[in-house]
Design an enzyme around this catalytic site. Structure first.
Site, PDB file in Angstrom:
ATOM      1  N   LYS A   1       0.906  -1.127  -0.013  1.00 28.32           N
ATOM      2  CA  LYS A   1      -0.091   0.178   0.165  1.00 28.32           C
ATOM      3  C   LYS A   1       1.079   1.239  -0.103  1.00 28.32           C
ATOM      4  CE  LYS A   1      -1.442   2.973   2.029  1.00 28.32           C
ATOM      5  NZ  LYS A   1      -1.508   4.600   1.935  1.00 28.32           N
TER       6      LYS A   1
ATOM      7  N   GLY B   1       6.254   4.675   8.973  1.00 29.97           N
ATOM      8  CA  GLY B   1       5.199   5.995   8.773  1.00 29.97           C
ATOM      9  C   GLY B   1       5.411   6.631  10.220  1.00 29.97           C
TER      10      GLY B   1
ATOM     11  N   THR C   1       4.705   7.838  14.243  1.00 28.34           N
ATOM     12  CA  THR C   1       4.519   7.169  15.549  1.00 28.34           C
ATOM     13  C   THR C   1       3.208   7.110  15.641  1.00 28.34           C
ATOM     14  OG1 THR C   1       6.813   7.662  16.284  1.00 28.34           O
ATOM     15  CG2 THR C   1       5.054   7.161  17.762  1.00 28.34           C
TER      16      THR C   1
ATOM     17  N   ALA D   1       0.513   6.694  13.828  1.00 29.06           N
ATOM     18  CA  ALA D   1      -0.079   5.805  13.084  1.00 29.06           C
ATOM     19  C   ALA D   1       0.464   4.338  13.566  1.00 29.06           C
ATOM     20  CB  ALA D   1       0.291   6.065  11.367  1.00 29.06           C
ATOM     21  N   GLY D   2       1.635   4.307  13.784  1.00 26.72           N
ATOM     22  CA  GLY D   2       2.393   3.231  14.250  1.00 26.72           C
ATOM     23  C   GLY D   2       1.543   2.536  15.474  1.00 26.72           C
TER      24      GLY D   2
ATOM     25  N   GLU E   1       8.617   1.050  11.465  1.00 28.38           N
ATOM     26  CA  GLU E   1       9.728   1.757  11.344  1.00 28.38           C
ATOM     27  C   GLU E   1       8.988   3.148  11.377  1.00 28.38           C
ATOM     28  OE1 GLU E   1      11.933   4.473  10.068  1.00 28.38           O
ATOM     29  OE2 GLU E   1      11.977   3.520   7.983  1.00 28.38           O
TER      30      GLU E   1
ATOM     31  N   CYS F   1      13.104  10.536   8.694  1.00 28.02           N
ATOM     32  CA  CYS F   1      13.010  10.072   9.719  1.00 28.02           C
ATOM     33  C   CYS F   1      14.310  10.324  10.641  1.00 28.02           C
ATOM     34  CB  CYS F   1      12.046   8.865   9.915  1.00 28.02           C
ATOM     35  SG  CYS F   1      13.066   7.469   8.795  1.00 28.02           S
TER      36      CYS F   1
ATOM     37  N   GLU G   1       8.943  15.512  16.460  1.00 24.44           N
ATOM     38  CA  GLU G   1       9.082  15.469  15.056  1.00 24.44           C
ATOM     39  C   GLU G   1       8.543  16.479  14.287  1.00 24.44           C
ATOM     40  OE1 GLU G   1      10.404  11.870  12.147  1.00 24.44           O
ATOM     41  OE2 GLU G   1       8.450  11.838  12.978  1.00 24.44           O
TER      42      GLU G   1
END
Length: 480
Positions: free
Chosen positions: A179, A231, A233, A235-236, A253, A287, A387
């Protein structure tokens, strides 16, 4: 204009469930670059079904590793043949400066070769010597592919993120649904074209540009066995929650707020030459960018002045121009996010050394940000903790090495970082104390043979090399 009006599903270019195409616009001037179909849940359903059927048929996973390596080596060769075209597309889509996208092609070759070399020596199956010589049991330990992999990647370095997942997943015999971000529909369309030419069995791979809602449908699908994500953090965390609830394998990651620790004996000319790339690569939309500059108090103003001189010297403008070092942000909301952080830094009381929230001179159009340096920054400030994902650097002062390490480790993140010193052994000593997945010394590039990934909120699991291959396998033990 480039048009992809079909989706690459299970190795076949297929009519999308939603025929409307998304227009892809240049972040530099808003010009129309192309248009592409976007996947919806119905398309994900077809892709996952194809991947499941391909995996269950065992054709690809039972293909000998040496033959899988040959197929993926061919993919790498095709990608190398299209290197200039890939670089041009990413520059056009993302606004990444041409110097960065061209340099990235050589890195892609090193990344792929590291995976291919690791696969050649991978421990696919072995018989253990019993710890008890009188034991009648012989254990055979095998590496089995996980199954159907949902690989979800961001927009900022699409080919690198894509190949860091599809190569190890395919080399180890899995099926993959990749995706990708809508912004990268054109470059990822080219990726699908290359995959279509290498001779993979039907169903083994799909490439789907889609929005976040469709991503969640994919990662939540009960037929998906593993999620590999790069992506943010935030969303992680959501993906980890879904994976935990469904007991899916997951590797993440995520973001970073990496520190560059400058030791008192460092050569500032060398440091600035290195930070030019280590802190501001890909317009700061990286990142691993070392955006927290930790400088000795005894040389603090010297470091601040040198950093300001460096940042003010970097040409900002059309990313296609070979003279440009920093191009536009990828989207208008990303541009606004970075400018908002610059305003936050001013409001927090940091000293604005250069740059600011205003647009760069002569660039009223496009999603541009003025590269910015803040001094007198404390570890508690938001600009030192969060970030930003843009060309904004903050400089913090330390008193001694223990203080430098404390400041470097005072972060929710732990993805990357750097140490600078005239004494390599001293730099290594500091590097070993920094809680982060990767540390570079004196600007050494990140290697692809060793594992790459993050501590703390920067992720779970590792990519690259032998360790990266292992993330896409399960251990099976057979006792005889």
């Amino acid at each position: 204009m480039i048009t992809y009006d079909r989706l690459y599903i299970g190795g076949v270019w297929t009519e999308p469930s939603e025929p409307a195409l998304l227009e892809i616009l240049s972040p530099h001037d808003g010009s129309l670059l192309g248009a592409a179909a976007q996947a919806q849940p119905a398309d994900v359903e077809r892709a996952v079904a194809a991947a499941r059927a391909a995996f269950d048929s065992r054709e690809w996973r039972d293909t000998p590793p040496s033959e899988r390596i040959t197929v993926l080596r061919r993919f790498n060769e095709l990608r190398e043949e299209q290197a200039d075209r890939i670089a041009e597309l990413i520059t056009a889509e993302n606004g990444s400066a041409a110097w960065f996208t061209r340099a990235g092609q050589a890195a892609l070759t090193r990344q792929a070769n590291a995976y291919l070399t690791a696969a050649e020596s991978f421990d696919w199956e072995r018989t253990l010597t019993p710890s008890d010589p009188d034991s009648p049991v012989r254990s055979v330990v095998r590496r089995e592919p996980v199954g159907v992999v949902a690989a979800v990647i961001p927009w900022n370095s699409p080919f690198s993120s894509a190949t860091s997942k599809i190569l190890p997943a395919l080399l180890t015999g899995n099926s993959v649904v990749l995706k990708v971000s809508p912004e990268n529909s054109l470059s990822m369309g080219l990726l699908a074209e290359l995959l279509d030419r290498v001779g993979l069995p039907g169903g083994v791979v799909s490439v789907l540009p889609a929005e976040r809602e469709t991503s969640e449908y994919l990662i939540s699908h009960p037929a998906v066995d593993k999620i590999a994500f790069t992506g943010s953090t935030g969303a992680g965390r959501r993906i980890a929650a879904i994976a935990g609830e469904q007991l899916k394998r997951v590797s993440l990651e995520l973001g970073g707020k990496s520190a560059a620790v400058i030791l008192p004996d460092a050569d500032l000319t060398a440091v600035m030459n290195g930070l030019k790339f280590g802190s501001l690569l890909n317009n700061g939309e990286s990142c691993i960018a070392q955006t927290r500059i930790i400088a000795p108090r005894s040389r603090y103003e010297e470091v601040v002045a040198a950093l300001a001189e460096l940042v003010e010297s970097l040409p900002v403008g059309d990313p296609r121009d070979p003279r440009t070092f920093i191009g536009p942000m990828v989207r208008g909301d990303q541009q606004q996010r970075v400018r908002d952080y610059i305003e936050i830094g001013i409001a927090e009381g940091a000293r604005l050394v250069c740059g600011g929230p205003q647009l760069p001179p002569g660039l009223p159009d496009g999603f541009y940000v003025t590269p910015t340096v803040f001094a007198d920054v404390t570890p508690s400030m938001r600009i030192a903790r969060e970030e930003i994902f843009g060309p904004v650097l903050v400089v913090l002062a330390y008193d001694d090495l223990d203080d430098a390490v404390r400041i470097a480790n005072d972060s929710d993140y732990g993805l990357s970082g750097g140490v600078w010193s005239a004494d390599v052994d001293a730099a290594l000593s500091v590097a070993r104390r920094i809680r982060t997945g990767t540390v570079t010394v004196n600007g050494a590039p990140v290697g692809f043979d060793g594992p790459f990934g993050g501590f703390k909120a920067s992720g779970i699991g590792r990519e690259y090399g032998v360790v990266g291959l292992g993330q896409y396998t399960e251990f099976q033990t057979i006792t005889v």
